[in-house]
Design a protein around this motif. Structure first.
Motif, PDB file in Angstrom:
ATOM      1  N   GLY A 192       0.821  -1.200   0.000  1.00  0.00           N
ATOM      2  CA  GLY A 192       0.000   0.000   0.000  1.00  0.00           C
ATOM      3  C   GLY A 192       0.856   1.251   0.000  1.00  0.00           C
ATOM      4  O   GLY A 192       2.062   1.207   0.218  1.00  0.00           O
ATOM      5  N   GLY A 193       0.209   2.334  -0.254  1.00  0.00           N
ATOM      6  CA  GLY A 193       0.893   3.612  -0.251  1.00  0.00           C
ATOM      7  C   GLY A 193       1.105   4.170  -1.640  1.00  0.00           C
ATOM      8  O   GLY A 193       0.820   3.524  -2.639  1.00  0.00           O
ATOM      9  N   VAL A 194       1.565   5.397  -1.677  1.00  0.00           N
ATOM     10  CA  VAL A 194       1.817   6.104  -2.931  1.00  0.00           C
ATOM     11  C   VAL A 194       3.159   6.822  -2.831  1.00  0.00           C
ATOM     12  O   VAL A 194       3.692   7.026  -1.748  1.00  0.00           O
ATOM     13  CB  VAL A 194       0.700   7.123  -3.250  1.00  0.00           C
ATOM     14  CG1 VAL A 194      -0.606   6.433  -3.563  1.00  0.00           C
ATOM     15  CG2 VAL A 194       0.513   8.111  -2.123  1.00  0.00           C
ATOM     16  N   GLY A 195       3.677   7.194  -3.964  1.00  0.00           N
ATOM     17  CA  GLY A 195       4.944   7.915  -4.008  1.00  0.00           C
ATOM     18  C   GLY A 195       5.065   8.693  -5.308  1.00  0.00           C
ATOM     19  O   GLY A 195       4.108   8.788  -6.069  1.00  0.00           O
ATOM     20  N   PHE A 196       6.243   9.238  -5.553  1.00  0.00           N
ATOM     21  CA  PHE A 196       6.499  10.032  -6.758  1.00  0.00           C
ATOM     22  C   PHE A 196       7.777   9.543  -7.419  1.00  0.00           C
ATOM     23  O   PHE A 196       8.754   9.236  -6.740  1.00  0.00           O
ATOM     24  CB  PHE A 196       6.724  11.507  -6.414  1.00  0.00           C
ATOM     25  CG  PHE A 196       5.531  12.202  -5.833  1.00  0.00           C
ATOM     26  CD1 PHE A 196       4.584  12.765  -6.663  1.00  0.00           C
ATOM     27  CD2 PHE A 196       5.380  12.315  -4.461  1.00  0.00           C
ATOM     28  CE1 PHE A 196       3.488  13.424  -6.137  1.00  0.00           C
ATOM     29  CE2 PHE A 196       4.293  12.970  -3.923  1.00  0.00           C
ATOM     30  CZ  PHE A 196       3.340  13.525  -4.760  1.00  0.00           C
ATOM     31  N   CYS A 197       7.785   9.533  -8.738  1.00  0.00           N
ATOM     32  CA  CYS A 197       8.999   9.298  -9.509  1.00  0.00           C
ATOM     33  C   CYS A 197       9.141  10.482 -10.462  1.00  0.00           C
ATOM     34  O   CYS A 197       8.232  10.781 -11.242  1.00  0.00           O
ATOM     35  CB  CYS A 197       8.904   7.993 -10.290  1.00  0.00           C
ATOM     36  SG  CYS A 197      10.419   7.646 -11.200  1.00  0.00           S
ATOM     37  N   ILE A 198      10.282  11.185 -10.378  1.00  0.00           N
ATOM     38  CA  ILE A 198      10.491  12.394 -11.177  1.00  0.00           C
ATOM     39  C   ILE A 198      11.718  12.208 -12.049  1.00  0.00           C
ATOM     40  O   ILE A 198      12.784  11.817 -11.566  1.00  0.00           O
ATOM     41  CB  ILE A 198      10.652  13.620 -10.258  1.00  0.00           C
ATOM     42  CG1 ILE A 198       9.468  13.654  -9.323  1.00  0.00           C
ATOM     43  CG2 ILE A 198      10.844  14.868 -11.070  1.00  0.00           C
ATOM     44  CD1 ILE A 198       9.041  14.893  -8.761  1.00  0.00           C
ATOM     45  N   SER A 199      11.571  12.518 -13.319  1.00  0.00           N
ATOM     46  CA  SER A 199      12.677  12.337 -14.261  1.00  0.00           C
ATOM     47  C   SER A 199      13.814  13.310 -13.964  1.00  0.00           C
ATOM     48  O   SER A 199      13.604  14.393 -13.413  1.00  0.00           O
ATOM     49  CB  SER A 199      12.191  12.531 -15.697  1.00  0.00           C
ATOM     50  OG  SER A 199      11.947  13.895 -15.956  1.00  0.00           O
ATOM     51  N   ARG A 200      14.986  12.913 -14.368  1.00  0.00           N
ATOM     52  CA  ARG A 200      16.193  13.727 -14.189  1.00  0.00           C
ATOM     53  C   ARG A 200      16.018  15.093 -14.846  1.00  0.00           C
ATOM     54  O   ARG A 200      16.393  16.126 -14.283  1.00  0.00           O
ATOM     55  CB  ARG A 200      17.382  12.983 -14.792  1.00  0.00           C
ATOM     56  CG  ARG A 200      18.687  13.734 -14.795  1.00  0.00           C
ATOM     57  CD  ARG A 200      19.801  12.894 -15.417  1.00  0.00           C
ATOM     58  NE  ARG A 200      19.400  12.253 -16.663  1.00  0.00           N
ATOM     59  CZ  ARG A 200      19.633  12.760 -17.881  1.00  0.00           C
ATOM     60  NH1 ARG A 200      20.275  13.886 -18.010  1.00  0.00           N
ATOM     61  NH2 ARG A 200      19.235  12.127 -18.957  1.00  0.00           N
TER      62      ARG A 200
END
Length: 161
Positions: A22-30
């Motif tokens: 469970g849970g959420v997060g962020f992935c951000i490009s370089r």
């Protein structure tokens, strides 16, 4: 526990939580990361995270991006009401402080096809299925906060029909 991990390609992954699923997060490009300033990550719960950052070259615009995971329909409605209450507080704070709020995630609802009274410029004309009770609650929230639903603006491909 919160952390920021870097991929071999220079992307950033922001996660928070404990053991289990469970849970959420962020992935951000370089490429995007190098244009962000004053980046802060906050975990409000395992269902709601935020990134606050300034973006731009000469004139900075401050954003607050919220990632959320709403309870499924078999969960108690109380959890859902708590999510809407917290999001309401956070969005109103963003606007009051002059930040641009962006909200995304899994809402576990069905908005369905646009209904006759829906402002299509905010809700989009595309959809599928029939609106359920939680879909109606989301529509009310969207309208109260002047938000726009973006993932309904592109027609579904024939494979999904």
């Amino acid at each position: 526990m919160s952390s920021c991990c870097h991929s071999s390609g220079g992307n950033k992954l922001f996660l928070a939580g404990g053991a289990g699923h469970g849970g959420v997060g962020f992935c951000i490009s370089r490429q995007i990361c190098c244009q962000m300033r004053e980046l802060t990550f906050h975990a409000f719960s395992f269902r709601l995270r935020s990134l606050k950052f300034a973006f731009g070259n000469k004139k900075f615009i401050v954003f607050s991006v919220f990632a959320c995971y709403f309870p499924t329909t078999w969960m108690f409605d109380e959890t859902m009401f708590e999510m809407y209450g917290l999001l309401d507080l956070l969005l109103r704070t963003c606007v009051r402080e002059g930040r641009v709020p962006v909200l995304g995630g899994e809402f576990n609802e069905c908005i369905g096809l646009a209904e006759g009274y829906d402002p299509v410029e905010l809700t989009g004309a595309c959809g599928m299925g029939e609106r359920n009770e939680r879909g109606s609650m989301l529509m009310q929230f969207v309208l109260e906060h002047g938000l726009q639903i973006l993932n309904r603006q592109m027609p579904m491909s024939e494979i999904h029909e």
